[in-house]
Design a protein around this motif. Structure first.
Motif, PDB file in Angstrom:
ATOM      1  N   SER A  92      -5.759  20.856  -4.164  1.00 14.27           N
ATOM      2  CA  SER A  92      -6.805  19.834  -4.251  1.00 14.27           C
ATOM      3  C   SER A  92      -6.410  18.499  -3.603  1.00 14.27           C
ATOM      4  N   PRO A  93      -6.006  18.526  -2.325  1.00 18.66           N
ATOM      5  CA  PRO A  93      -5.698  17.255  -1.662  1.00 18.66           C
ATOM      6  C   PRO A  93      -6.986  16.471  -1.394  1.00 18.66           C
ATOM      7  N   LYS A  94      -6.844  15.186  -1.107  1.00 15.40           N
ATOM      8  CA  LYS A  94      -8.016  14.376  -0.765  1.00 15.40           C
ATOM      9  C   LYS A  94      -8.600  14.818   0.573  1.00 15.40           C
ATOM     10  N   TRP A  95      -7.715  15.238   1.488  1.00 16.56           N
ATOM     11  CA  TRP A  95      -8.139  15.654   2.824  1.00 16.56           C
ATOM     12  C   TRP A  95      -7.379  16.900   3.251  1.00 16.56           C
ATOM     13  N   PHE A  96      -7.972  17.618   4.186  1.00 16.81           N
ATOM     14  CA  PHE A  96      -7.234  18.676   4.859  1.00 16.81           C
ATOM     15  C   PHE A  96      -7.630  18.649   6.329  1.00 16.81           C
ATOM     16  N   PHE A 116       1.513  13.323  12.595  1.00 16.78           N
ATOM     17  CA  PHE A 116       1.216  12.720  11.293  1.00 16.78           C
ATOM     18  C   PHE A 116       2.282  11.698  10.915  1.00 16.78           C
ATOM     19  N   LYS A 117       3.546  12.009  11.172  1.00 16.34           N
ATOM     20  CA  LYS A 117       4.617  11.044  10.878  1.00 16.34           C
ATOM     21  C   LYS A 117       4.453   9.773  11.700  1.00 16.34           C
ATOM     22  N   ARG A 118       4.101   9.922  12.973  1.00 14.56           N
ATOM     23  CA  ARG A 118       3.889   8.750  13.830  1.00 14.56           C
ATOM     24  C   ARG A 118       2.692   7.923  13.363  1.00 14.56           C
ATOM     25  N   ALA A 119       1.780   8.556  12.646  1.00 13.97           N
ATOM     26  CA  ALA A 119       0.630   7.844  12.093  1.00 13.97           C
ATOM     27  C   ALA A 119       0.964   7.181  10.754  1.00 13.97           C
ATOM     28  N   GLY A 120       2.210   7.318  10.300  1.00 14.04           N
ATOM     29  CA  GLY A 120       2.641   6.662   9.069  1.00 14.04           C
ATOM     30  C   GLY A 120       2.483   7.492   7.814  1.00 14.04           C
ATOM     31  N   ILE A 121       2.302   8.785   7.965  1.00 11.03           N
ATOM     32  CA  ILE A 121       2.117   9.665   6.810  1.00 11.03           C
ATOM     33  C   ILE A 121       3.439  10.366   6.506  1.00 11.03           C
ATOM     34  N   ASP A 122       3.809  10.404   5.233  1.00 10.86           N
ATOM     35  CA  ASP A 122       5.047  11.061   4.806  1.00 10.86           C
ATOM     36  C   ASP A 122       4.809  12.556   4.658  1.00 10.86           C
ATOM     37  N   VAL A 123       5.447  13.341   5.506  1.00 11.72           N
ATOM     38  CA  VAL A 123       5.342  14.798   5.412  1.00 11.72           C
ATOM     39  C   VAL A 123       6.417  15.254   4.426  1.00 11.72           C
ATOM     40  N   ALA A 135       2.262  20.959  -7.090  1.00 13.37           N
ATOM     41  CA  ALA A 135       3.104  20.007  -7.820  1.00 13.37           C
ATOM     42  C   ALA A 135       3.513  18.809  -6.958  1.00 13.37           C
ATOM     43  N   MET A 136       3.536  18.993  -5.638  1.00 11.90           N
ATOM     44  CA  MET A 136       3.863  17.880  -4.736  1.00 11.90           C
ATOM     45  C   MET A 136       2.734  16.855  -4.674  1.00 11.90           C
ATOM     46  N   LYS A 137       1.530  17.248  -5.089  1.00  6.19           N
ATOM     47  CA  LYS A 137       0.341  16.389  -5.078  1.00  6.19           C
ATOM     48  C   LYS A 137       0.131  15.694  -3.731  1.00  6.19           C
ATOM     49  N   PRO A 138       0.065  16.474  -2.649  1.00 11.85           N
ATOM     50  CA  PRO A 138      -0.128  15.841  -1.339  1.00 11.85           C
ATOM     51  C   PRO A 138      -1.542  15.267  -1.201  1.00 11.85           C
ATOM     52  N   ASP A 139      -1.639  14.158  -0.497  1.00  5.81           N
ATOM     53  CA  ASP A 139      -2.946  13.593  -0.179  1.00  5.81           C
ATOM     54  C   ASP A 139      -3.644  14.441   0.892  1.00  5.81           C
ATOM     55  N   ILE A 140      -2.832  15.076   1.737  1.00  4.55           N
ATOM     56  CA  ILE A 140      -3.355  15.835   2.874  1.00  4.55           C
ATOM     57  C   ILE A 140      -2.616  17.167   2.972  1.00  4.55           C
ATOM     58  N   ALA A 142       0.833  -1.198   0.000  1.00  3.56           N
ATOM     59  CA  ALA A 142       0.000   0.000   0.000  1.00  3.56           C
ATOM     60  C   ALA A 142       0.869   1.250   0.000  1.00  3.56           C
ATOM     61  N   PRO A 143       0.571   2.194  -0.901  1.00  7.89           N
ATOM     62  CA  PRO A 143       1.348   3.442  -0.899  1.00  7.89           C
ATOM     63  C   PRO A 143       1.041   4.250   0.359  1.00  7.89           C
ATOM     64  N   ARG A 144       2.053   4.938   0.849  1.00  7.87           N
ATOM     65  CA  ARG A 144       1.858   5.772   2.033  1.00  7.87           C
ATOM     66  C   ARG A 144       1.236   7.098   1.618  1.00  7.87           C
ATOM     67  N   LEU A 145       0.428   7.625   2.499  1.00 11.93           N
ATOM     68  CA  LEU A 145      -0.149   8.943   2.256  1.00 11.93           C
ATOM     69  C   LEU A 145       0.933   9.997   2.392  1.00 11.93           C
ATOM     70  N   THR A 146       0.790  11.071   1.636  1.00 12.42           N
ATOM     71  CA  THR A 146       1.737  12.178   1.706  1.00 12.42           C
ATOM     72  C   THR A 146       1.008  13.426   2.172  1.00 12.42           C
ATOM     73  N   ALA A 147       1.776  14.334   2.779  1.00 12.35           N
ATOM     74  CA  ALA A 147       1.160  15.539   3.321  1.00 12.35           C
ATOM     75  C   ALA A 147       2.113  16.721   3.245  1.00 12.35           C
ATOM     76  N   VAL A 148       1.536  17.901   3.302  1.00 17.60           N
ATOM     77  CA  VAL A 148       2.260  19.168   3.402  1.00 17.60           C
ATOM     78  C   VAL A 148       1.659  19.905   4.593  1.00 17.60           C
ATOM     79  N   GLU A 149       2.533  20.484   5.423  1.00 19.41           N
ATOM     80  CA  GLU A 149       2.048  21.260   6.563  1.00 19.41           C
ATOM     81  C   GLU A 149       2.250  22.743   6.315  1.00 19.41           C
ATOM     82  N   LEU A 150       1.192  23.512   6.562  1.00 20.08           N
ATOM     83  CA  LEU A 150       1.249  24.974   6.488  1.00 20.08           C
ATOM     84  C   LEU A 150       1.184  25.521   7.902  1.00 20.08           C
ATOM     85  N   TYR A 151       1.898  26.598   8.163  1.00 21.87           N
ATOM     86  CA  TYR A 151       1.952  27.200   9.498  1.00 21.87           C
ATOM     87  C   TYR A 151       2.433  26.151  10.505  1.00 21.87           C
ATOM     88  N   ALA A 152       3.574  25.580  10.220  1.00 23.31           N
ATOM     89  CA  ALA A 152       4.063  24.396  10.938  1.00 23.31           C
ATOM     90  C   ALA A 152       4.568  24.666  12.342  1.00 23.31           C
TER      91      ALA A 152
END
Length: 144
Positions: free
Chosen positions: A127-131, A40-47, A86-91, A21-31
């Motif tokens: 246009s991520p799948k989730w925010f 999110f990293k501990r939940a297995g999501i690639d930031v 361009a990073m096409k984050p899932d979240i 299964a591919p891992r979900l990817t994410a970008v954080e704003l106002y980090a």
């Protein structure tokens, strides 16, 4: 012949699915210093990348979470929007400044209140799948 699963909590089929299964990817704003990224990293999501305006926060993030935080003024949507898309984050996740809404503050909406709208614009652009947006309750009733 017997096949014994030594890991009783996870079947072989389950382990196989997890590996493929591919891992979900994410970008954080106002980090800030990266508390949400850590979760999110501990939940297995690639930031993939994180953004914050304050240099000390970015430095703390990079030391503690990983060297992918960038100091940036996120109000520059024309510059940062295309690169985030361009990073096409899932979240996309983050916590825009909340001082203007906080019951602990003066409750005067100023420039920082507009960052909630800026966050929403990045969600529209990428246009991520989730925010996930963290903020205080009063932000819901804001004019911004």
């Amino acid at each position: 012949m017997y096949l014994v699963n030594t890991d009783l909590s996870v079947s072989c089929a389950e382990k196989s699915r997890r590996k493929s299964a591919p891992r979900l990817t994410a970008v954080e704003l106002y980090a800030g210093a990266g508390g949400m990224s850590l979760g999110f990293k501990r939940a297995g999501i690639d930031v993939l990348c994180a953004f914050d305006l304050m240099k000390p926060a970015v430095e703390a993030y990079n030391r503690n979470i990983g060297y992918h935080a960038v100091q940036a003024d996120l109000t520059n949507l024309a510059f940062h929007g295309p690169s985030i898309a361009a990073m096409k984050p899932d979240i996309i996740f983050g916590g825009p400044p909340c001082q203007d809404f906080s019951p602990a503050g003066a409750r005067t909406e100023g420039e920082r209140a507009n960052h909630t709208r800026v966050f929403a614009m990045y969600v529209c652009i990428a246009s991520p799948k989730w925010f996930v947006m963290e903020n205080v309750q009063r932000a819901r009733h804001s004019k911004a």
